[in-house]
Design an enzyme around this catalytic site. Sequence first.
Site, PDB file in Angstrom:
ATOM      1  N   ASP A 128      62.999  52.666  35.679  1.00 35.91           N
ATOM      2  CA  ASP A 128      62.676  53.063  34.311  1.00 35.91           C
ATOM      3  C   ASP A 128      63.935  52.994  33.442  1.00 35.91           C
ATOM      4  OD1 ASP A 128      61.626  54.193  32.034  1.00 35.91           O
ATOM      5  OD2 ASP A 128      61.020  56.076  32.951  1.00 35.91           O
TER       6      ASP A 128
ATOM      7  N   TYR B  91      58.517  60.689  40.096  1.00 37.07           N
ATOM      8  CA  TYR B  91      57.498  60.792  39.045  1.00 37.07           C
ATOM      9  C   TYR B  91      56.153  61.316  39.546  1.00 37.07           C
ATOM     10  CZ  TYR B  91      60.457  58.240  35.728  1.00 37.07           C
ATOM     11  OH  TYR B  91      61.473  57.866  34.885  1.00 37.07           O
TER      12      TYR B  91
ATOM     13  N   ASP C  58      74.640  53.490  39.590  1.00 37.76           N
ATOM     14  CA  ASP C  58      75.668  53.662  38.550  1.00 37.76           C
ATOM     15  C   ASP C  58      76.463  52.371  38.367  1.00 37.76           C
ATOM     16  OD1 ASP C  58      76.468  54.275  41.150  1.00 37.76           O
ATOM     17  OD2 ASP C  58      77.647  56.038  40.628  1.00 37.76           O
TER      18      ASP C  58
ATOM     19  N   ASP D  70      65.249  49.900  30.332  1.00 37.50           N
ATOM     20  CA  ASP D  70      65.568  50.110  28.910  1.00 37.50           C
ATOM     21  C   ASP D  70      66.911  49.445  28.603  1.00 37.50           C
ATOM     22  OD1 ASP D  70      63.259  51.566  28.254  1.00 37.50           O
ATOM     23  OD2 ASP D  70      64.374  53.141  27.214  1.00 37.50           O
TER      24      ASP D  70
ATOM     25  N   LYS E 158      70.885  54.713  45.370  1.00 33.00           N
ATOM     26  CA  LYS E 158      72.055  55.608  45.331  1.00 33.00           C
ATOM     27  C   LYS E 158      72.138  56.229  46.726  1.00 33.00           C
ATOM     28  CE  LYS E 158      75.257  57.992  43.122  1.00 33.00           C
ATOM     29  NZ  LYS E 158      76.451  57.428  42.491  1.00 33.00           N
TER      30      LYS E 158
END
Length: 352
Positions: free
Chosen positions: A248, A140, A224, A252, A191
């Site tokens: 982020d 970001y 994942d 959600d 990851k």
Amino acid sequence: MSESLNIAVIPGDGIGPEVIAEAVKVLQVVTVNTGVNLKLTNYKLGAEHWLETGETLPEETLTALRSHDAILFGAVGAAPGDTRIPSGLIEREMLLKLRFSLDHFVNLRPSKLYPGVPSPLANPGEIDFIVVREGTEGPYVGNGGVLRAGTPHEIATEVSINTAHGVERVVRDAFRRANDRPRKHLTLVHKHNVLVFAGHLWRRAVEAIAPEFPEVTHDYLHVDAATIFMTTNPSRFDVIVTDNLFGDILTDQAGAITGGIGLAASGNINMDRTAPSMFEPVHGSAPDIAGQQKADPTAAILSTALLLDHVGLPELARRVEAAVEGDVASRDEMTDPRTTSEIGDAIIAALA
Ligand SMILES: NC(=O)C1=CN([C@@H]2O[C@H](COP(=O)(O)OP(=O)(O)OC[C@H]3O[C@@H](n4cnc5c(N)ncnc54)[C@H](O)[C@@H]3O)[C@@H](O)[C@H]2O)C=CC1
Ligand SMILES: CC(C)CC(=O)C(=O)O
Ligand SMILES: [Mg+2]
């Protein structure tokens, strides 16, 4: 004894002003007769403000924001199809600039399934975990660009920046928080099987810091797989530490399994207290329901509880949380016919 609480309020765009109006009412009511002298200062920022003025986050506004004890933030951003505003301009030049400038390195996002709240999961079990999302680095930071723009050979890069300093401080914070919780368990989500450079830095940080917290157990999940467990067995999580992007996305999902995004609160925290921290719902400006009094203000209200905790008023924070807990226990999210302000009023009535 009276103490002052000097809060900057940034309602923002879309449903931001609607939910922040309720959060402000809650702050006003919960501080009445407590000796806390609440001072609120409004700042107009966001996509609408940019359309009116061409300003994203002027230096003098940033300087003024620094003088507050904390910031209460709604949400910013335009509808995805709004071509008047360059995509990402407000998110990067306003919101992320604020988080980076004020060194909000801990993006704290608690996820709790309150009693009586329906979850879309058939067997949710007990859900009570926190996500400690790194808030100042990762993909970001705006390190990237485009080569051969507009040609069939265009190359776009978006580089994820992970510094030892940035990773270690957020991992240590997450261990501290895990140490303070009954289950004392930390899960690193990354990851590293593919993103080997950043992933190994995060893993090494966890291994290096773990001995400082001998009572905390820790494990690792690829992001994942983490999304699978968040759906099939969210009870396995206690504290998750992860980078800016993964955090982020996961939060959600965490909001969705704990009764909806309208309940998910967050804090952008400067743990060194060199600048004010900022508290905001996890959700965005929700242009699809803006201006209709359809937004759930609970996430914004719970964000005031995180704010009160941060400024050293934990009793008031617990009062807000208890009032929310009472209200959510009695609602059916799918059919709650109340407007944004009716939900706010009900929580305020419970506070009183
Ligand atoms: N912190 C911030 O200011 C954030 C800003 N954004 C911006 O917000 C805009 C919209 O983004 P989206 O991806 O659509 O995410 P969003 O979170 O605004 O909306 C996603 C879905 O959740 C619903 N929703 C969100 N908050 C709700 C609430 N309190 N009560 C009931 N339903 C709610 C919306 O109606 C929508 O269907 C974009 O411009 C985006 O960049 C997105 C996320 C965070
Ligand atoms: C709009 C992004 C900058 C932020 C976001 O989605 C978030 O912090 O949850
Ligand atoms: Mg988000």
